[in-house]
Design an enzyme around this catalytic site. Structure first.
Site, PDB file in Angstrom:
ATOM      1  N   HIS A 193      48.404 -35.594 -13.598  1.00 42.70           N
ATOM      2  CA  HIS A 193      48.596 -36.367 -14.829  1.00 42.70           C
ATOM      3  C   HIS A 193      49.584 -37.508 -14.638  1.00 42.70           C
ATOM      4  CE1 HIS A 193      46.412 -33.770 -17.671  1.00 42.70           C
ATOM      5  NE2 HIS A 193      46.812 -32.768 -16.914  1.00 42.70           N
ATOM      6  N   PHE A 249      56.528 -33.574 -16.998  1.00 41.89           N
ATOM      7  CA  PHE A 249      56.439 -33.039 -18.353  1.00 41.89           C
ATOM      8  C   PHE A 249      54.997 -33.120 -18.825  1.00 41.89           C
ATOM      9  CE2 PHE A 249      56.606 -33.981 -23.002  1.00 41.89           C
ATOM     10  CZ  PHE A 249      57.068 -32.745 -23.416  1.00 41.89           C
TER      11      PHE A 249
END
Length: 313
Positions: A59, A112
């Site tokens: 990501h 995160f």
């Protein structure tokens, strides 16, 4: 008819080879519900932690517009779409988010992860700050739960799933309720709470509260769904975004009573003990499929040596 799912499609949803292979081994899937069930089982029960970290690493960082622009492919296209709500954020907010992303990575060893679809940058910033206080084991589980949320959304989008009649009925009921709201009465958080300090006979203000939902398919993982602090009336009216319905499942609402009691002791040192007997209070409750359009008020009455809860109105 079975739903066709390729390894390429699965890796676009969740870039973990171990997970994709585990899902493929469960074919065929006769419905979207069975596919989601298999995806959850593969993630929570068959994918090692290294597989989780592999998925996280694929990501882009939340709020990193430059890094996201440099990526290509179907996975990145979905990431851009999911982060679109943060695209117009102020530079100061994005700078703060970048700073907290770096702090988070230094503490936990991975980026995160949050299901960012429809989430503005300031909300992402509040989320990373809140989760930064977790211990590493807890945070790994929370991050895994967020990855599963992303995976399910992407599966629905890429596989082209048709909502079940039950989902359509539930959504339609929520829409009707919204239309039938009396004039001037707006929607509110479907789950609310308040804290009453029975030792002092007054609302407990400034109590930190976290709301979580048990991750479907897992026996011990929890998904963060809301957080806040009690106001001057001891209430948290905006624990969740205003809505006419709420997802079914088992919920856990945790009250940080230790920090509140320290403030009470500063005011009344002769009455409040130095160490809290209940450093925090967690209340578990379950919302059934038949109750998703109800409102749930889960209050806490507290004193240094006892507490109680009930379903309020």
């Amino acid at each position: 008819m079975a739903i066709p799912v390729s390894r390429e499609t699965l890796l676009t949803c969740c870039h973990s080879g171990a997970w994709a292979d585990a899902v493929l081994a469960k074919q065929p899937f006769q419905s979207m519900e069975k596919l989601i069930e298999g995806a959850r089982s593969a993630w929570w029960n068959e994918t090692p932690i290294t597989g989780w970290l592999e998925a996280f690493a694929a990501h882009p960082r939340l709020g990193d517009r430059r890094g996201l622009a440099q990526r290509s492919g179907a996975f990145s296209d979905l990431s851009r779409d999911e982060q679109s709500s943060a695209a117009g954020a102020a530079e100061a907010t994005l700078a703060a988010l970048a700073d907290w992303n770096a702090r988070y990575e230094a503490r936990f060893g991975h980026i995160f992860i949050a299901c960012a679809a429809g989430t503005p940058a300031d909300r992402m910033l509040a989320m990373v700050k809140q989760r930064y206080t977790n211990d590493p084991a807890t945070e790994l589980s929370v991050a895994a739960g967020e990855q599963m949320k992303i995976t399910e959304l992407r599966l629905a989008k890429l596989v082209g799933a048709v909502p079940s009649p039950a989902d359509v009925a539930a959504r339609r009921t929520g829409q009707l309720q919204a239309h039938l709201n009396p004039p001037g009465e707006s929607l509110r958080s479907p789950i609310t709470t308040h804290v009453l300090d029975t030792a002092r006979g007054k609302p407990a203000s400034g109590v930190r509260i976290v709301l979580e939902r048990a991750a479907p398919g897992s026996s011990n993982a929890w998904q963060h769904v809301g957080a806040g602090k009690t106001n001057g009336d001891g209430r948290v009216p905006d624990l969740l975004p205003p809505a006419a319905s709420v997802a079914p499942g088992v919920y856990r609402i945790t009250f940080d009573t230790s920090e509140y009691m320290r403030r009470c002791r500063d005011e009344h040192p002769a009455f409040f003990p130095a160490k809290p007997f209940y450093p925090r209070v967690s209340v578990f409750f379950e919302i059934l499929e038949s109750q998703v359009n109800d409102h749930f008020h889960v209050p806490l009455t507290w004193n240094p040596y006892g507490y109680s809860t009930y379903r309020g109105s």
